[in-house]
Design an enzyme around this catalytic site. Structure first.
Site, mmCIF file in Angstrom:
data_model
loop_
_atom_site.group_PDB
_atom_site.id
_atom_site.type_symbol
_atom_site.label_atom_id
_atom_site.label_comp_id
_atom_site.label_asym_id
_atom_site.label_seq_id
_atom_site.Cartn_x
_atom_site.Cartn_y
_atom_site.Cartn_z
ATOM 1 N N ASN A 1 -0.216 10.980 5.860
ATOM 2 C CA ASN A 1 -2.363 9.895 6.355
ATOM 3 C C ASN A 1 -3.210 11.148 6.396
ATOM 4 O O ASN A 1 -4.220 10.971 6.430
ATOM 5 C CB ASN A 1 -1.880 10.121 7.616
ATOM 6 N N THR B 1 1.117 -1.185 -0.220
ATOM 7 C CA THR B 1 -0.083 -0.158 -0.268
ATOM 8 C C THR B 1 0.904 1.371 0.179
ATOM 9 O O THR B 1 1.623 1.466 -0.462
ATOM 10 C CB THR B 1 -0.713 -0.090 0.672
ATOM 11 N N THR C 1 -0.673 -2.936 10.871
ATOM 12 C CA THR C 1 -0.985 -3.316 9.408
ATOM 13 C C THR C 1 -0.472 -4.274 8.981
ATOM 14 O O THR C 1 0.445 -3.359 8.215
ATOM 15 C CB THR C 1 -1.344 -2.273 8.904
ATOM 16 N N GLU D 1 5.149 4.120 7.912
ATOM 17 C CA GLU D 1 4.407 5.877 6.739
ATOM 18 C C GLU D 1 6.438 7.243 7.921
ATOM 19 O O GLU D 1 6.148 7.214 8.408
ATOM 20 C CB GLU D 1 3.240 6.171 6.248
ATOM 21 N N LYS E 1 4.540 -6.836 4.909
ATOM 22 C CA LYS E 1 3.844 -5.623 3.881
ATOM 23 C C LYS E 1 3.354 -4.925 5.232
ATOM 24 O O LYS E 1 3.037 -5.325 6.363
ATOM 25 C CB LYS E 1 2.650 -5.426 2.425
#
Lengths: 388, 388
Positions: free
Chosen positions: A382, A147, A180, A259, A169
């Protein structure tokens, strides 16, 4: 525990990834396939709002046998009601038809936006003919489950004559129980499903369940292991060690590629009253936004470290006994800041890894947690990540 | 419960702020003074690594009488051992000498960098003569306790013939029990110390203890109330209501002015199995980095809301019963996203306030929590905030 220079699917396993049109470009669909029935075990998110694949997966894994895993990115199939359950089942059915295997031996995952229905027809069309595109390169499929990850991740290592390969991932919404995170592990070692289950839980406890990017717990987290037995039995202690090592190294890769992250943050708590308290404090350290921004700013801010330990209000803390080290430099003991070379520590903290060690001086509880720094990149990704 | 247009210290109370040289410029030292002995109560941080002022303050407040509060910014006097305790006592002694009052009736606070010693001589020099600079304007002193706050905060309201005035600071390291937060409350109502203590705890439970900027719990948080009795007795129910209202409004101001914040984030959870679960879920919502960045990005991301509720793994959740509203727009019910006008909701979310309401449909537990969005500003302030 040497990792292969290049990861490869173990004998009897292969995989494929494709773009089926969920994303404008890049792979969005992946299949991992075992030529023979493989013993299997899995752990799933503890989030009370699990996705349809997790709801079905908990049932599928009970039999301890898998032939394939199918996963898509872009849409997570969470908060989607009965239609979502039907669509998840259709993903498995499409793989079963394509590979001529039982649908109940296909585990599925979906990752991406929540509360949107899958475009299941696109997935079904994408799976048609995928059995002719199988590869031994795990990255070929792993790209399909990315993602916001910046690169696909796979590691291989040997266990005697067997090989163990882990792909993963996960870049945000990552906190234990689980992250996640989709992690699939394949080995040609021969191991019965109940043993596999136990080994997986042991390994996950000290790796993925000690990983936190942002305290947020995904609704889709899944970690699966498949063992096809082609290499015969292996030493179980060796196997456990290798599995734990592979999971820990993958946890570090996921944290480092989270991220916006620019560095890996590791906390090591020792001397806590018990292991549970050590775990809580180690996680408090990697989860603290002020510790995370301190790592980003490369500043040896002792106060934030003390704060993050002290905020575990239900844990035993005796300030007089605490010793703190930042990247191996002693910075605090005997209730006072140590006179250390701050500029030298700032140089160390400017590197790829920040390690905070806290010795509590109370008991034998110890734990290590993995996280990352908090940067403008996390915010930008985000705040801009639209749900539609 | 109308707030005064301009806050003022109640009769018998006054205050002063000055620069004593801890900061290069701006006020860094404040005194709040009562002409007569005042009943007093206080709550302090639950962090296990409390600062010296908190350690001493817990003892001072036991007698239930205060004449003054002294506070400095820049250095927090935390992690400073016996020298820190001595310095905190010297702050009180300096105020006692200046105002000719008992040192044991002076409460002290320090806020700023941790694990550095106070420059106590500067503080002592700064306090000399400060009794001649007393003002009725609470902002005159409140400026002296600001750290990364962008403006000083004070509110006043009437309780019958009495006045209640609350001042506060706190912009980061804010999470209940308590926030990095110094809040002082003054009233000329006549209320005995034990009653005051009870009222303060009631008010704090639903205001400051439901406030979280970043889950980090400061080592210095202090909330004090002083009642000098000059206006005589007041209706206690009215007093409680006014105190709770004042604390709640101050909590919102602190959240809205948190580090980097561009908007207030409010979560309201209803229908939880019990109040404890409602509190946990409400806090999970305002603490979730993904919900906070969603507020910043003004995106009605239902998935993140569901995730933040579901990650309370020890709470009762039945997805089928959950209803979600974002800024009063129904967005999720009956296990499915509602077809709502997303553009209209984005416009609402672009304003000053994001309100997320979750109806669990299980019981009568309810709670409201206050937070803020997470922005690049938070990162920049905290990555650049050097500990030296």
């Amino acid at each position: 525990m040497e990792l292969h220079k290049k990861a490869i699917m173990p004998p009897g396993f292969s995989c494929a990834g494709t773009n089926c049109g969920l994303k404008a470009d890049g792979k969005d669909l992946a299949v991992f396939y075992s030529e023979t029935p493989a013993s299997a075990a899995a752990v799933f998110t503890r989030n009370k709002f699990p996705g349809a694949p997790v709801i079905l997966g908990r049932n599928i894994i009970k039999k301890g046998v898998l032939r394939a895993i199918v996963a898509n990115s872009k849409i997570s199939n969470v908060g989607t009601g009965q239609t979502g359950l039907d669509n998840a089942a259709r993903m498995a059915a499409a793989v079963a038809a394509e590979f001529d295997i039982p649908a109940e031996q296909v585990l599925m995952s979906s990752t991406g936006v929540i509360a949107r229905q899958l475009e299941i027809e696109k997935i079904e069309a994408g799976l048609q003919g995928i059995s002719s595109q199988l590869s031994k390169d795990p990255l070929a499929a792993t790209e399909g489950i990315m993602t916001t990850d910046t690169y696909p991740k796979a590691l291989s290592l040997d266990i005697g004559d067997a090989v163990l390969t882990i792909v993963g991932k996960g870049a945000g919404m990552i906190e234990p129980n689980m992250a996640t995170m989709l992690v699939y592990i394949f080995t040609d070692a021969e191991i019965a499903a109940p043993v596999l289950d136990h080994a997986l839980r042991q390994a996950v406890a000290v790796s993925f369940n000690m990983l936190s990017v942002d305290t947020d717990t995904s609704t889709s987290d899944t970690c699966v292991i498949m063992a096809n037995g082609l290499a015969g039995p292996v030493d179980l202690k060796h196997f456990q060690k290798a599995l734990t090592h592979a999971c820990t190294e993958m946890a570090k890769l996921l944290a480092r590629d989270a991220e916006g992250a620019t560095k890996l943050l590791i906390s090591k708590v020792k001397g806590a009253s018990d292991e549970k308290q050590a775990i809580q404090m180690a996680k408090s350290l990697v989860n603290s936004p002020l510790v995370k921004t301190m790592a980003y700013g490369a500043d040896p801010n002792i106060g934030r470290v003390l704060m993050a330990i002290g905020k575990c209000v239900d844990c035993d803390v005796d300030p007089a006994r605490i010793t703190i080290r930042i990247n191996a430099t002693l910075v605090y003991q005997n209730l006072a800041r140590v006179d250390f070379d701050e500029d030298a520590v700032r140089v160390l903290l400017g590197g790829e890894q920040v390690v905070i060690e806290a010795e509590l001086g109370l008991g034998s509880g110890r734990a290590t947690a993995f996280g990352c720094d908090l940067t403008e990149g996390y915010i930008q990704e985000n705040a801009a990540y639209y749900s539609s």
